[in-house]
Design an enzyme around this catalytic site. Structure first.
Site, PDB file in Angstrom:
ATOM      1  N   ASN A  52       0.850  -1.190   0.000  1.00  0.00           N
ATOM      2  CA  ASN A  52       0.000   0.000   0.000  1.00  0.00           C
ATOM      3  C   ASN A  52       0.885   1.238   0.000  1.00  0.00           C
ATOM      4  O   ASN A  52       1.979   1.225   0.592  1.00  0.00           O
ATOM      5  CB  ASN A  52      -0.888  -0.023   1.254  1.00  0.00           C
ATOM      6  CG  ASN A  52      -1.998   0.978   1.197  1.00  0.00           C
ATOM      7  OD1 ASN A  52      -1.808   2.163   1.449  1.00  0.00           O
ATOM      8  ND2 ASN A  52      -3.182   0.517   0.839  1.00  0.00           N
ATOM      9  N   CYS A  60       1.681  -9.366   4.499  1.00  0.00           N
ATOM     10  CA  CYS A  60       2.502 -10.467   3.971  1.00  0.00           C
ATOM     11  C   CYS A  60       1.647 -11.549   3.303  1.00  0.00           C
ATOM     12  O   CYS A  60       0.490 -11.785   3.694  1.00  0.00           O
ATOM     13  CB  CYS A  60       3.279 -11.123   5.098  1.00  0.00           C
ATOM     14  SG  CYS A  60       4.514 -10.072   5.858  1.00  0.00           S
ATOM     15  N   GLU A  62       1.855 -14.731   3.597  1.00  0.00           N
ATOM     16  CA  GLU A  62       1.469 -15.812   4.504  1.00  0.00           C
ATOM     17  C   GLU A  62       0.138 -15.495   5.190  1.00  0.00           C
ATOM     18  O   GLU A  62      -0.746 -16.341   5.324  1.00  0.00           O
ATOM     19  CB  GLU A  62       2.531 -16.004   5.597  1.00  0.00           C
ATOM     20  CG  GLU A  62       3.871 -16.489   5.099  1.00  0.00           C
ATOM     21  CD  GLU A  62       4.838 -15.348   4.774  1.00  0.00           C
ATOM     22  OE1 GLU A  62       4.411 -14.334   4.189  1.00  0.00           O
ATOM     23  OE2 GLU A  62       6.030 -15.502   5.081  1.00  0.00           O
ATOM     24  N   CYS A  94       8.420 -13.439   8.527  1.00  0.00           N
ATOM     25  CA  CYS A  94       8.573 -12.348   9.493  1.00  0.00           C
ATOM     26  C   CYS A  94       7.942 -12.720  10.840  1.00  0.00           C
ATOM     27  O   CYS A  94       7.160 -13.670  10.946  1.00  0.00           O
ATOM     28  CB  CYS A  94       7.960 -11.058   8.945  1.00  0.00           C
ATOM     29  SG  CYS A  94       6.180 -10.900   9.205  1.00  0.00           S
ATOM     30  N   CYS A  97       4.010 -12.781  11.130  1.00  0.00           N
ATOM     31  CA  CYS A  97       3.394 -13.977  10.539  1.00  0.00           C
ATOM     32  C   CYS A  97       3.595 -15.191  11.440  1.00  0.00           C
ATOM     33  O   CYS A  97       2.699 -16.030  11.579  1.00  0.00           O
ATOM     34  CB  CYS A  97       3.972 -14.236   9.151  1.00  0.00           C
ATOM     35  SG  CYS A  97       3.385 -13.054   7.919  1.00  0.00           S
TER      36      CYS A  97
HETATM   37  N1  THU Z   1       6.832 -10.176   3.010  1.00  0.00           N
HETATM   38  C1  THU Z   1       6.013 -11.262   2.960  1.00  0.00           C
HETATM   39  O1  THU Z   1       5.035 -11.294   2.201  1.00  0.00           O
HETATM   40  N2  THU Z   1       6.304 -12.305   3.769  1.00  0.00           N
HETATM   41  C2  THU Z   1       7.356 -12.378   4.627  1.00  0.00           C
HETATM   42  O2  THU Z   1       7.511 -13.359   5.341  1.00  0.00           O
HETATM   43  C3  THU Z   1       8.306 -11.258   4.675  1.00  0.00           C
HETATM   44  C4  THU Z   1       7.974 -10.074   3.869  1.00  0.00           C
HETATM   45  C5  THU Z   1       6.526  -9.041   2.126  1.00  0.00           C
HETATM   46  C6  THU Z   1       6.058  -7.792   2.826  1.00  0.00           C
HETATM   47  C7  THU Z   1       6.439  -6.722   1.834  1.00  0.00           C
HETATM   48  O3  THU Z   1       5.405  -6.605   0.879  1.00  0.00           O
HETATM   49  C8  THU Z   1       7.670  -7.268   1.127  1.00  0.00           C
HETATM   50  O4  THU Z   1       7.676  -8.677   1.409  1.00  0.00           O
HETATM   51  C9  THU Z   1       8.968  -6.673   1.606  1.00  0.00           C
HETATM   52  O5  THU Z   1       9.100  -6.731   2.977  1.00  0.00           O
END
Ligand code: THU
Length: 142
Positions: A52, A60, A62, A94, A97
């Protein structure tokens, strides 16, 4: 471990995570992430990261996969697979998550997947030791 050595539905799960990654909405990070979650009755739900212009609202992949599965009536999960753009190393999820996974199943298998379909398996409990879970709220209070 290579995806070719995994038995279906785990093979399908890994493939789904790699495939859905291309649908990520990530114009700010340009970091594509695809996730796929396997329910106890062997259904697969997917998710991608959705970013966004107000950066703090990024979600994320997940968590999108979990929200997708839960909103279609599922809350028992066996495994999740996640793939991102990183070529040479397995990327762990992360912290936010990890806490969301812990809500549902500390024994859930988590496959970190590279774009070449190789994967490495770990459990949610290993990712988040000493997790605060729904059971924590049931313990005796003062
Ligand atoms: N991101 C995820 O989708 N999953 C993770 O486990 C780590 C980070 C995404 C969030 C953001 O859109 C991009 O990766 C960079 O941090």
């Amino acid at each position: 471990m290579n995806v070719d050595n995994l038995e279906s539905p785990y093979n399908d799960l890994v493939k789904a995570a790699v495939k859905v990654k291309d649908k990520a909405y990530c114009p700010y990070s340009n970091f594509h992430v695809g996730a796929a979650i396997l329910t106890s009755n062997d259904q697969i739900f997917t998710g991608v990261n959705v970013e966004n212009a107000s950066y703090g609202l990024c979600v994320c992949a997940e968590r999108v996969a979990i929200m997708n599965a839960v909103s279609q009536g599922h809350k028992e999960f066996k495994a999740m697979a996640v793939c991102c753009d990183i070529k040479d190393s397995f990327k762990a999820p992360c912290g936010a998550c990890r806490q969301v996974f812990a809500e549902f199943n500390l024994n859930m298998d988590f496959y970190m997947v590279k774009p070449d379909y190789t994967s490495k398996k770990i459990t949610v409990g290993e990712l988040l030791p000493m997790a605060f879970t729904p059971a924590s709220l049931q313990e005796e209070r003062v």
